[in-house]
Design a protein around this motif. Structure first.
Motif, PDB file in Angstrom:
ATOM      1  N   SER A   1      -5.497 127.737  76.144  1.00 19.26           N
ATOM      2  CA  SER A   1      -6.256 126.672  75.486  1.00 19.26           C
ATOM      3  C   SER A   1      -6.907 125.788  76.549  1.00 19.26           C
ATOM      4  CB  SER A   1      -5.324 125.854  74.598  1.00 19.26           C
ATOM      5  OG  SER A   1      -4.642 124.920  75.386  1.00 19.26           O
ATOM      6  N   PRO A   2      -7.857 124.928  76.124  1.00 22.28           N
ATOM      7  CA  PRO A   2      -8.372 123.948  77.066  1.00 22.28           C
ATOM      8  C   PRO A   2      -7.183 123.167  77.638  1.00 22.28           C
ATOM      9  CG  PRO A   2      -9.634 123.872  75.018  1.00 22.28           C
ATOM     10  CD  PRO A   2      -8.473 124.803  74.791  1.00 22.28           C
ATOM     11  N   GLY A   3      -7.185 122.933  78.935  1.00 21.61           N
ATOM     12  CA  GLY A   3      -6.108 122.156  79.540  1.00 21.61           C
ATOM     13  C   GLY A   3      -4.829 122.931  79.819  1.00 21.61           C
ATOM     14  N   GLY A  43      -4.467 125.147  82.092  1.00 21.86           N
ATOM     15  CA  GLY A  43      -4.368 125.422  83.526  1.00 21.86           C
ATOM     16  C   GLY A  43      -4.999 126.746  83.904  1.00 21.86           C
ATOM     17  N   LYS A  44      -5.766 127.329  82.995  1.00 22.81           N
ATOM     18  CA  LYS A  44      -6.325 128.659  83.299  1.00 22.81           C
ATOM     19  C   LYS A  44      -7.344 128.601  84.442  1.00 22.81           C
ATOM     20  CE  LYS A  44      -9.323 128.450  79.304  1.00 22.81           C
ATOM     21  NZ  LYS A  44     -10.469 127.785  79.920  1.00 22.81           N
ATOM     22  N   GLY A  45      -8.141 127.535  84.500  1.00 25.07           N
ATOM     23  CA  GLY A  45      -9.129 127.408  85.586  1.00 25.07           C
ATOM     24  C   GLY A  45      -8.448 127.271  86.937  1.00 25.07           C
ATOM     25  N   SER A  63      -6.264 112.942  81.117  1.00 25.58           N
ATOM     26  CA  SER A  63      -6.250 112.453  82.499  1.00 25.58           C
ATOM     27  C   SER A  63      -7.338 113.131  83.335  1.00 25.58           C
ATOM     28  CB  SER A  63      -4.870 112.585  83.141  1.00 25.58           C
ATOM     29  OG  SER A  63      -4.560 113.932  83.297  1.00 25.58           O
ATOM     30  N   ARG A  64      -7.766 114.336  82.940  1.00 26.50           N
ATOM     31  CA  ARG A  64      -8.834 115.015  83.692  1.00 26.50           C
ATOM     32  C   ARG A  64     -10.161 114.262  83.573  1.00 26.50           C
ATOM     33  NH1 ARG A  64      -9.926 121.249  82.464  1.00 26.50           N
ATOM     34  NH2 ARG A  64     -11.185 120.506  80.747  1.00 26.50           N
ATOM     35  N   LYS A  65     -10.344 113.610  82.434  1.00 25.06           N
ATOM     36  CA  LYS A  65     -11.620 112.900  82.249  1.00 25.06           C
ATOM     37  C   LYS A  65     -11.809 111.849  83.342  1.00 25.06           C
ATOM     38  CE  LYS A  65     -11.049 109.042  79.077  1.00 25.06           C
ATOM     39  NZ  LYS A  65     -10.633 108.747  77.749  1.00 25.06           N
ATOM     40  N   THR A  96     -16.946 130.892  82.814  1.00 24.47           N
ATOM     41  CA  THR A  96     -18.090 130.674  81.911  1.00 24.47           C
ATOM     42  C   THR A  96     -18.344 129.176  81.736  1.00 24.47           C
ATOM     43  OG1 THR A  96     -16.552 130.985  80.083  1.00 24.47           O
ATOM     44  CG2 THR A  96     -17.987 132.834  80.617  1.00 24.47           C
ATOM     45  N   GLY A  97     -17.266 128.378  81.699  1.00 20.66           N
ATOM     46  CA  GLY A  97     -17.439 126.923  81.569  1.00 20.66           C
ATOM     47  C   GLY A  97     -18.241 126.361  82.737  1.00 20.66           C
ATOM     48  N   GLU A  98     -17.869 126.774  83.967  1.00 20.82           N
ATOM     49  CA  GLU A  98     -18.594 126.271  85.147  1.00 20.82           C
ATOM     50  C   GLU A  98     -20.038 126.753  85.149  1.00 20.82           C
ATOM     51  OE1 GLU A  98     -16.478 127.009  88.849  1.00 20.82           O
ATOM     52  OE2 GLU A  98     -14.816 125.778  88.109  1.00 20.82           O
ATOM     53  N   LEU A  99     -20.243 128.014  84.794  1.00 20.12           N
ATOM     54  CA  LEU A  99     -21.617 128.544  84.762  1.00 20.12           C
ATOM     55  C   LEU A  99     -22.461 127.770  83.749  1.00 20.12           C
ATOM     56  CD1 LEU A  99     -20.761 132.350  84.935  1.00 20.12           C
ATOM     57  CD2 LEU A  99     -21.994 131.065  86.688  1.00 20.12           C
ATOM     58  N   LEU A 100     -21.835 127.460  82.611  1.00 24.04           N
ATOM     59  CA  LEU A 100     -22.579 126.724  81.576  1.00 24.04           C
ATOM     60  C   LEU A 100     -22.856 125.286  82.002  1.00 24.04           C
ATOM     61  CD1 LEU A 100     -20.725 128.061  78.419  1.00 24.04           C
ATOM     62  CD2 LEU A 100     -23.116 128.473  79.011  1.00 24.04           C
ATOM     63  N   ARG A 101     -21.856 124.652  82.640  1.00 25.77           N
ATOM     64  CA  ARG A 101     -22.092 123.269  83.103  1.00 25.77           C
ATOM     65  C   ARG A 101     -23.230 123.247  84.112  1.00 25.77           C
ATOM     66  NH1 ARG A 101     -16.743 122.958  81.874  1.00 25.77           N
ATOM     67  NH2 ARG A 101     -15.967 123.706  83.870  1.00 25.77           N
ATOM     68  N   GLU A 102     -23.274 124.259  84.983  1.00 21.38           N
ATOM     69  CA  GLU A 102     -24.361 124.374  85.964  1.00 21.38           C
ATOM     70  C   GLU A 102     -25.702 124.538  85.233  1.00 21.38           C
ATOM     71  OE1 GLU A 102     -25.383 123.817  89.269  1.00 21.38           O
ATOM     72  OE2 GLU A 102     -23.241 123.419  89.021  1.00 21.38           O
ATOM     73  N   ILE A 116     -12.531 118.648  68.477  1.00 26.73           N
ATOM     74  CA  ILE A 116     -13.418 119.778  68.142  1.00 26.73           C
ATOM     75  C   ILE A 116     -13.081 120.975  69.045  1.00 26.73           C
ATOM     76  CG2 ILE A 116     -15.831 120.592  68.099  1.00 26.73           C
ATOM     77  CD1 ILE A 116     -16.647 117.691  67.475  1.00 26.73           C
ATOM     78  N   ARG A 117     -12.855 120.703  70.339  1.00 23.18           N
ATOM     79  CA  ARG A 117     -12.529 121.822  71.246  1.00 23.18           C
ATOM     80  C   ARG A 117     -11.242 122.516  70.834  1.00 23.18           C
ATOM     81  NH1 ARG A 117     -12.681 118.980  76.757  1.00 23.18           N
ATOM     82  NH2 ARG A 117     -11.968 120.942  77.637  1.00 23.18           N
ATOM     83  N   MET A 118     -10.233 121.715  70.453  1.00 21.85           N
ATOM     84  CA  MET A 118      -8.968 122.326  70.047  1.00 21.85           C
ATOM     85  C   MET A 118      -9.154 123.115  68.744  1.00 21.85           C
ATOM     86  SD  MET A 118      -7.060 121.633  72.551  1.00 21.85           S
ATOM     87  CE  MET A 118      -5.615 122.477  71.983  1.00 21.85           C
ATOM     88  N   SER A 147     -14.686 113.513  85.446  1.00 27.04           N
ATOM     89  CA  SER A 147     -15.733 112.945  84.587  1.00 27.04           C
ATOM     90  C   SER A 147     -16.542 114.003  83.837  1.00 27.04           C
ATOM     91  CB  SER A 147     -16.651 111.998  85.379  1.00 27.04           C
ATOM     92  OG  SER A 147     -17.392 112.698  86.326  1.00 27.04           O
ATOM     93  N   ARG A 148     -15.817 114.910  83.201  1.00 29.32           N
ATOM     94  CA  ARG A 148     -16.491 115.882  82.322  1.00 29.32           C
ATOM     95  C   ARG A 148     -16.724 115.232  80.974  1.00 29.32           C
ATOM     96  NH1 ARG A 148     -13.606 121.661  82.366  1.00 29.32           N
ATOM     97  NH2 ARG A 148     -14.296 121.560  80.188  1.00 29.32           N
ATOM     98  N   LYS A 149     -17.963 115.345  80.488  1.00 31.25           N
ATOM     99  CA  LYS A 149     -18.289 114.665  79.223  1.00 31.25           C
ATOM    100  C   LYS A 149     -17.438 115.176  78.067  1.00 31.25           C
ATOM    101  CE  LYS A 149     -23.005 113.098  79.836  1.00 31.25           C
ATOM    102  NZ  LYS A 149     -24.270 113.791  80.004  1.00 31.25           N
TER     103      LYS A 149
HETATM  104  P1  ADP Z   1     -11.852 124.407  78.691  1.00 31.54           P
HETATM  105  O1  ADP Z   1     -11.268 125.756  78.447  1.00 31.54           O
HETATM  106  O2  ADP Z   1     -10.885 123.478  79.383  1.00 31.54           O
HETATM  107  O3  ADP Z   1     -12.457 123.801  77.457  1.00 31.54           O
HETATM  108  P2  ADP Z   1     -14.118 125.603  80.125  1.00 31.54           P
HETATM  109  O4  ADP Z   1     -14.705 125.100  81.385  1.00 31.54           O
HETATM  110  O5  ADP Z   1     -13.487 126.961  80.143  1.00 31.54           O
HETATM  111  O6  ADP Z   1     -13.045 124.492  79.720  1.00 31.54           O
HETATM  112  O7  ADP Z   1     -15.220 125.590  78.959  1.00 31.54           O
HETATM  113  C1  ADP Z   1     -15.990 124.437  78.694  1.00 31.54           C
HETATM  114  C2  ADP Z   1     -16.914 124.656  77.490  1.00 31.54           C
HETATM  115  O8  ADP Z   1     -17.860 125.712  77.784  1.00 31.54           O
HETATM  116  C3  ADP Z   1     -16.260 125.094  76.183  1.00 31.54           C
HETATM  117  O9  ADP Z   1     -15.734 124.008  75.449  1.00 31.54           O
HETATM  118  C4  ADP Z   1     -17.444 125.770  75.465  1.00 31.54           C
HETATM  119  O10 ADP Z   1     -18.314 124.792  74.945  1.00 31.54           O
HETATM  120  C5  ADP Z   1     -18.186 126.469  76.601  1.00 31.54           C
HETATM  121  N1  ADP Z   1     -17.741 127.875  76.782  1.00 31.54           N
HETATM  122  C6  ADP Z   1     -17.061 128.358  77.862  1.00 31.54           C
HETATM  123  N2  ADP Z   1     -16.816 129.669  77.725  1.00 31.54           N
HETATM  124  C7  ADP Z   1     -17.346 130.038  76.526  1.00 31.54           C
HETATM  125  C8  ADP Z   1     -17.413 131.263  75.807  1.00 31.54           C
HETATM  126  N3  ADP Z   1     -16.877 132.386  76.306  1.00 31.54           N
HETATM  127  N4  ADP Z   1     -18.055 131.280  74.607  1.00 31.54           N
HETATM  128  C9  ADP Z   1     -18.601 130.161  74.100  1.00 31.54           C
HETATM  129  N5  ADP Z   1     -18.583 128.967  74.722  1.00 31.54           N
HETATM  130  C10 ADP Z   1     -17.957 128.892  75.923  1.00 31.54           C
END
Ligand code: ADP
Length: 180
Positions: free
Chosen positions: A3-5, A7-9, A119-121, A26-32, A137-139, A125-127
């Motif tokens: 789940s988010p948080g 510790g997978k990253g 505490s990560r926020k 994928t999260g880092e790639l998307l944030r970029e 919503i994430r959970m 400072s991830r939005k």
């Molecule tokens: P976390 O798992 O702590 O939420 P991540 O950095 O893995 O953090 O992901 C951050 C956000 O990027 C997710 O909440 C989602 O919006 C998006 N995301 C990441 N991976 C995927 C995926 N495989 N499919 C859809 N959205 C994704």
């Protein structure tokens, strides 16, 4: 997977460093990607900042590009939906290679992961860590879309299951013990 948080990253980074693998998050790639001031950048930023998943098709494109340019990798954050799981299985079947991926699952209680995200926020400072409503919503996304994928992997004998309640060092040690 976790789940988010969970510790997978953190674990994925440590594994990548130790075993000389490319860390594909994928999260880092998307944030970029969300930092680019174009239409796709805005779309991605709107989705991730509000705690929603991006589309399976966009993720597929991003992940396949990365896998194709890095043969030795660890995936972090993919597959996160049943459709992504099918895409991934399909991709590896077509690869014609002997190797099959192993899956690492980190399990942690919801109260633990929520405390960590809050505490990560402050540190990163991830939005998407900023408000309790986004965390909710994430959970919810995780439970609805990703938990069924984890349930699938929990039944596979090649999966490694770790206790994410422990420190990052202990989680990595447990991984090393179980991966042998
Ligand atoms: P976390 O798992 O702590 O939420 P991540 O950095 O893995 O953090 O992901 C951050 C956000 O990027 C997710 O909440 C989602 O919006 C998006 N995301 C990441 N991976 C995927 C995926 N495989 N499919 C859809 N959205 C994704």
């Amino acid at each position: 997977m976790g789940s988010p948080g969970s510790g997978k990253g953190t674990l994925a980074k440590q594994i990548a460093e130790t075993y000389k693998l490319k860390h594909i998050s994928t999260g880092e790639l998307l944030r970029e990607r969300s930092k680019k001031d174009d239409e796709l950048g805005k779309l991605v930023s709107n989705l991730i900042d509000t705690g929603n998943f991006v589309s399976d098709d966009l993720i597929k494109k991003i992940v396949i590009e990365e896998i194709e340019s890095n043969p030795n990798f660890i995936l972090d954050g993919f597959p996160r939906t049943k459709k992504q799981l099918l895409m991934m299985n399909d991709f590896f079947e077509k690869q014609n290679k002997e190797e099959r991926p192993i899956t690492i699952i980190i399990q942690a209680k919801q109260s633990t992961v929520l405390d960590r995200l809050r505490s990560r926020k402050i540190k990163e400072s991830r939005k998407d860590d900023a408000s309790d409503s986004v965390l909710k919503i994430r959970m919810t996304e995780f439970i609805k879309k990703t938990q069924p994928v984890i349930n699938y992997y929990l039944k596979q004998s090649s999966s490694i299951i770790l206790n994410g309640e422990k420190t990052p060092e202990e989680v990595f040690l447990e991984f090393q013990e179980k991966a042998i």
